[in-house]
Design a protein around this motif. Structure first.
Motif, PDB file in Angstrom:
ATOM      1  N   CYS A 161      25.804  -1.812 -24.658  1.00 52.12           N
ATOM      2  CA  CYS A 161      26.217  -1.870 -26.073  1.00 52.12           C
ATOM      3  C   CYS A 161      26.457  -3.338 -26.429  1.00 52.12           C
ATOM      4  O   CYS A 161      26.986  -4.101 -25.616  1.00 52.12           O
TER       5      CYS A 161
ATOM      6  N   GLY B 195      31.252  -0.020 -21.896  1.00 52.02           N
ATOM      7  CA  GLY B 195      30.354  -0.379 -22.995  1.00 52.02           C
ATOM      8  C   GLY B 195      29.256  -1.316 -22.516  1.00 52.02           C
ATOM      9  O   GLY B 195      28.089  -1.182 -22.899  1.00 52.02           O
TER      10      GLY B 195
ATOM     11  N   TYR C 146      26.579   0.426 -20.589  1.00 53.45           N
ATOM     12  CA  TYR C 146      25.648   1.165 -21.460  1.00 53.45           C
ATOM     13  C   TYR C 146      24.861   0.212 -22.373  1.00 53.45           C
ATOM     14  O   TYR C 146      24.221   0.663 -23.323  1.00 53.45           O
TER      15      TYR C 146
ATOM     16  N   HIS D 209      29.389   4.743 -26.093  1.00 52.20           N
ATOM     17  CA  HIS D 209      28.004   4.382 -26.437  1.00 52.20           C
ATOM     18  C   HIS D 209      27.399   5.355 -27.457  1.00 52.20           C
ATOM     19  O   HIS D 209      26.177   5.437 -27.580  1.00 52.20           O
TER      20      HIS D 209
END
Lengths: 359, 236
Positions: free
Chosen positions: A159, A154, A157, A204
């Protein structure tokens, strides 16, 4: 109505139409100018390809020295479509997924994901944000917990913390791994690892998913869970590209199937592919299939047949003529016929026929 | 840097790596000063200085060993676990990944060496103050070793490991190959002990320049080796 009035009316409207065509022609040539027309139309095409055709490949080719792994592959996958990529081992399916997910380069041709060119370095970063890849080998960090595995990806990406927490909980719960969130992934069974890897692919919220053999080596129960999960994703309008050997799975999940062995050999819906290899097959259920029965059938010089202990499957050209003859021959050879059925072609028939070049 | 943090966590949770990293330099940092202590009454202070300088060169070798251990687990370990492919599928550039792996191996190994060298210097000062009549450490030679040669040696090891990782599938083989490449620099320890080579700033600068040049060459080779396409299609 009076025919005398109709005739001048017709010519009157005809003249108006001709005038309108001349006016339209003048408008395009002198006022809008033809180049703007082309610009607007190309913009429309681009917009359409960006919004609707999420995955596009045109003559995509990859060579490894002298070996051609993928040869002139062309296809289009629409938004929300589940595309099954079927082919034998070594057919080039993984190479295709790797090219489409910008992991390896192409030798020639073109591939676009959501309108972005996979060979452009800056666009490939945008593609990676849009896609989720489940590779053939799950590649989890065995010494990290399920939660930490997902959290790490995460972060890669970008996030936010709240999104990571929300998605990790959502996907681990959906896949039945929430209770095991603090357990190291190394202690997980194969099925659990596969589910965790699927959750990682989705962390994601990607628009497009590339799943390489998502149910390979899984027990039937885990396969079912993964399959149902993919169907849930399909309902969420995700575009999914699946590499699989599993014909039953492909038939259940996929909207479109490509049969591939270095080259794309056939493409279409499962039903289209089944219809493309239509053949008449008769299945005869017997109490017991004996050597004598098989010898008698061979002497008939009808189509090919296969058999097991209690069943014979025969290719027939003309069922109305051939089937009574076959049944009589079996009975004459001492066979006890229990059922005679017509067998419809399956995706497996289509696959085998196409891959073996029988099409 | 998320990747870097994750690798730190990996090392922390892989206790075997952690013990190897911590115990080996700690043993050196305690045993070497103790051996100097046993010599204080019977050895000429000049010979003792030669020996202490030679011992201080151990940290160049130690940091290489530490970085090789970490880098081989970081890169080759990931290759063996087959976790590189999903990692390469993320929107992370190859340079970021390589930097993450380099920093994750460089920082802990250099930090451990620094911490242990402090123990070494304190113990040496403690055991030699009476014989020398002054505090031997800190001095410029040790500062040069720690601030220049140690980081260069660590980078040498990490870059080399990226290249080795593309060719082998076993951590031990990677370690052995890595040590083999550093053998000429390890071999320098013998002339240092026998006093046929002195560990002065000129010699240390020469060693540093050679390692720096090798680092630059290795950086370009490792950068071209650490490429998505090559990792997935050419790495064995």
């Amino acid at each position: 109505m009076n025919k005398g009035i109709l005739r001048p009316l017709f010519f009157y409207f005809f003249r108006i139409v001709i005038c309108l065509i001349f006016l339209f022609n003048y408008f395009i040539k002198n006022i809008l100018q033809i180049k703007y027309i082309f610009f607007i139309s190309s913009l429309f095409v681009k917009l359409r390809s960006g919004l609707i055709n999420l995955i596009d490949a045109e003559n995509l080719t990859r060579k490894f020295d002298d070996l051609i792994a993928v040869d002139n592959l062309s296809f289009h996958i629409d938004e929300g479509e589940v595309f099954g990529f079927l082919g034998p081992n070594g057919a080039g399916k993984t190479t295709t997924i790797r090219m489409l997910s910008c992991l390896i380069s192409k030798t020639s041709g073109e591939a676009r994901i959501a309108g972005y060119d996979t060979s452009d370095e800056s666009e490939s970063l945008k593609i990676r944000k849009l896609i989720g890849l489940l590779p053939e080998n799950v590649g989890l960090y065995d010494d990290l917990s399920a939660y930490k595995n997902l959290d790490f990806y995460g972060k890669l990406y970008d996030c936010s913390l709240s999104k990571r927490e929300e998605n990790i909980e959502h996907f681990l719960k959906m896949l039945g791994l929430w209770d095991k969130r603090d357990v190291n992934a190394g202690t997980f069974s194969k099925g659990m690892k596969q589910k965790l890897a699927i959750a990682r692919t989705l962390i994601h919220d990607p628009e497009i998913l590339f799943l390489d053999e998502p149910t390979a080596n899984l027990d039937p129960e885990s396969s079912k869970t993964v399959r149902e999960f993919i169907l849930d994703l399909k309902n969420e309008n995700k575009t999914i590209f699946i590499n699989t050997h599993n014909l039953d799975e492909a038939q259940r999940i996929c909207d479109k199937i490509g049969i591939f062995n270095k080259k794309l050999m056939a493409i279409g819906s499962p039903e289209d592919l089944e219809r493309s290899v239509w053949s008449n097959k008769t299945v005869i259920q017997l109490k017991r299939v004996t050597e004598k029965i098989l010898e008698s059938l061979e002497s008939l010089s009808i189509g090919k047949f296969t058999s097991n202990d209690t069943e014979i499957k025969i290719d027939v050209n003309n069922p109305e003529l051939d089937n009574p003859l076959i049944v009589n021959t079996i009975v004459a050879a001492g066979g006890e016929v229990q059922y005679v059925n017509r067998l419809s072609p399956t995706l497996e028939d289509a696959y085998l026929k196409i891959v073996k070049g029988g099409k | 840097m998320g990747h870097c943090k994750q690798r730190f966590q990996h090392f922390y949770e892989e206790k075997r790596i952690l013990y190897t990293l911590l115990i080996l330099p700690l043993l050196f940092s305690i045993i070497l000063p103790l051996s100097i202590r046993s010599l204080t009454n019977e050895t000429d202070p000049k010979d003792m200085i030669t020996l202490i300088n030679a011992f201080s060169y151990f940290y160049v070798i130690l940091v290489y060993i530490q970085s090789t251990t970490l880098a081989s687990y970081s890169i080759l370990g990931e290759k063996i676990e087959q976790s590189l492919e999903p990692l390469l599928a993320t929107p992370t550039t190859e340079s970021e990944l390589l930097l993450g792996k380099t920093v994750a191996s460089f920082l802990p190994s250099v930090a451990i060496i620094y911490a242990n060298s402090i123990i070494f210097m304190i113990l040496i000062d403690l055991f030699t103050k009476n014989s020398f009549g002054y505090l031997f450490y800190p001095n410029w030679t040790m500062a040069f070793i720690l601030l220049v040669v140690v980081p260069l040696s660590s980078i040498f090891s990490i870059q080399l490991n990226v290249i080795i990782s593309s060719r082998v599938n076993d951590v031990r083989t990677a370690n052995q190959l890595g040590f083999l490449m550093f053998l000429p620099f390890m071999g320098l320890y013998i002339p240092l002990v026998t006093n046929s080579l002195s560990l002065n700033i000129i010699n240390l600068t020469l060693i540093s320049v050679i390692i720096l040049l090798i680092d630059i060459i290795l950086f370009y080779i490792s950068k071209s080796t650490f490429n998505r396409d090559k990792i997935l299609t050419k790495w064995k």
